[in-house]
Design an enzyme around this catalytic site. Structure first.
Site, PDB file in Angstrom:
ATOM      1  N   HIS A 125      34.241  20.134  42.901  1.00 46.87           N
ATOM      2  CA  HIS A 125      33.808  19.766  44.254  1.00 46.87           C
ATOM      3  C   HIS A 125      32.358  19.287  44.284  1.00 46.87           C
ATOM      4  O   HIS A 125      31.755  19.216  45.349  1.00 46.87           O
ATOM      5  CB  HIS A 125      33.947  20.967  45.202  1.00 46.87           C
ATOM      6  N   GLU A 169      45.203  12.732  50.927  1.00 45.88           N
ATOM      7  CA  GLU A 169      44.241  11.630  50.918  1.00 45.88           C
ATOM      8  C   GLU A 169      44.885  10.305  50.534  1.00 45.88           C
ATOM      9  O   GLU A 169      44.553   9.257  51.106  1.00 45.88           O
ATOM     10  CB  GLU A 169      43.084  11.953  49.966  1.00 45.88           C
TER      11      GLU A 169
END
Length: 465
Positions: A268, A199
């Site tokens: 998450h 990312e």
């Protein structure tokens, strides 16, 4: 009565999976929390935990079975004193779900007096009124939120050759949540780009491309993974216009699922609404309806500044009406009054609206009419709409899945205190996620998130104060 164990979902987008292995045998004693089976998809493996105690009466789906649909009964648990003869009595899954849904409102319902100092409420509307931007008589098309997102990106890519999409699995796999279906085939690998799992790297490439005049859409598989790219987002994208004295812009959209999904645990499930809303130079969007997802994403792609577009995985499969227009764009920074009422203002956004809408229906049964506001955009925040509503009702409740301290609800409460204090009949109430990392176990996950009952209770508390 025997209890059916249903095929669980790894996420709301999962439709079927493989029943890989049974870890318990028929006749074995089961306690709540015991792992009884393993299921798998092409992306992950998941343990199936028992939520009830008893004996594993019958395995309905043998191990090794592929493509078992979510919510299919896979086993039956017998309570103490029950035998195999009781298996025929097991209720259908739909009946179990309806019974559970009916129990919560019944437990909450009380006979209470009408709210004091109540203004004459406007007629409630369970269906959101159309935006004024939609011409009268416009045809509406029902579509899922994932399709609304895809259509928004496709339309903007056709309109502007500088727009492109990049991220993990956005091309060959058609998107981790199937949001980018068909885009690779239409626009080629030059404009729909699969990236490595880094990312920080591909967010930086996107920022550089935006500084050079292109208009990237950077998809994060989840905004939890954007933690790796936080420096690129905040120190590069958000601050470049200021630090260059207005000479260098950065037209970029960072989008993907934000907040809790289902059974994805602590790392998450974080809601980043408040994190990004604090940063100068960023615009932050968090829609709820399919029409808003489409219209606001198109606006975000066209915006000359960096935009954080927070989606919600729980909503991808939800359907709604979207105007059939050649170019449907919703202005950034404008909240929407979804339902009119005179007793209490409920203010929410994204998946928080799921709780708020159901709570409004429950409150209406008791004569409490809600003025329900969907913020849609968190930065800039539509303070005028919030204040106008609170001046009408004198009471306010905020609903969010994120944590309460320093949350978006806290900012809303502060603005109400600044601009509508003299109109308040009660302190602002906040309903939020609990101050804990998200548990993995389904029963604990449910407790960590807000509930409709909590929203109803908060609204009653401010109305009867």
């Amino acid at each position: 009565m025997p209890i059916q164990v249903l095929m669980p979902a790894l996420s709301p987008t999962m439709e079927k999976g493989n029943l890989a292995k049974w870890l318990k045998k028929e006749g074995e004693t089961i306690k709540s929390g015991d792992v009884i089976a393993e299921i798998e998809t092409d992306k992950a493996t998941m343990e199936v935990e028992a939520t009830d105690e008893g004996t594993l009466g019958k395995i309905l789906i043998p191990e090794g079975t592929a493509d078992v649909a979510v919510n299919t009964p896979i086993a039956t648990i017998l309570a103490d004193g029950e035998s195999a003869a009781d298996l025929a009595k097991a209720p259908a899954p739909a009946k179990q779900e309806k019974a559970a849904e009916a129990a919560a409102p019944a437990a909450e319902a009380k006979s209470e007096p009408a709210p004091k100092n109540e203004p004459a409420p406007a007629a409630p509307s369970a269906v959101a009124p159309p935006d004024p931007e939609i011409p009268e008589g416009t045809e509406m098309v029902t579509m899922t939120i994932r399709d609304a997102l895809r259509d928004a990106m496709a339309e903007e890519m056709r309109r502007d050759p500088d727009v492109f999409l990049m991220g993990e699995e956005v091309a060959e796999y058609q998107g981790a949540y199937k949001v980018s279906q068909g885009l690779l085939q239409e626009f080629s690998a030059r404009r729909v780009i699969d990236t490595p799992i880094t990312e920080h790297g591909f967010a930086g490439i996107g920022v550089g491309a935006a500084m050079a005049g292109l208009k990237p859409i950077v998809e994060f598989m989840t905004f939890n993974f954007a933690m790796q790219a936080i420096d690129q987002i905040i120190n590069s994208a958000a601050k470049t216009l200021y630090m260059s004295g207005g000479q260098m812009g950065c037209s970029i959209v960072f989008r993907g699922p934000n907040g809790a999904a289902a059974r994805v645990a602590a790392q998450h499930s974080q809601d980043y609404s408040a994190w990004y809303s604090q940063i100068p130079g960023l615009k932050v969007i968090a829609p709820f309806s399919a029409a808003d997802y489409k219209g606001l994403l198109k606006a975000a792609i066209r915006d000359p500044n960096p935009v954080i577009f927070l989606e919600n995985e729980m909503l991808y499969g939800h359907s709604g009406e979207v105007p059939k227009l050649d170019d449907y764009v919703i202005p950034i920074g404008k909240a929407r009054v979804v339902r009119s009422g005179g007793h209490v203002s409920i203010i929410s956004w994204s998946n928080g609206m799921s709780y708020a809408l159901k709570a409004a229906d429950e409150l209406a049964k008791e004569g409490i009419e809600v003025d329900l506001i969907d913020l849609r955009t968190l930065k800039p925040l539509d303070t005028d709409t919030i204040v106008a509503s609170v001046k009408k009702t004198g009471r306010a409740v905020t609903v969010e899945e994120g944590w309460q301290q320093n949350g978006v609800g806290a900012e809303i409460a502060a603005r109400i205190m600044e601009y509508a204090f003299d109109y308040l009949d009660a302190p602002v109430a906040r309903v939020s996620g609990k101050d804990v990392p998200m548990p993995y176990a389904a029963n604990l996950e449910k407790l960590a998130l807000p509930s409709v009952a909590e929203v109803v209770a908060a609204a009653k508390a401010v109305c009867y104060r």
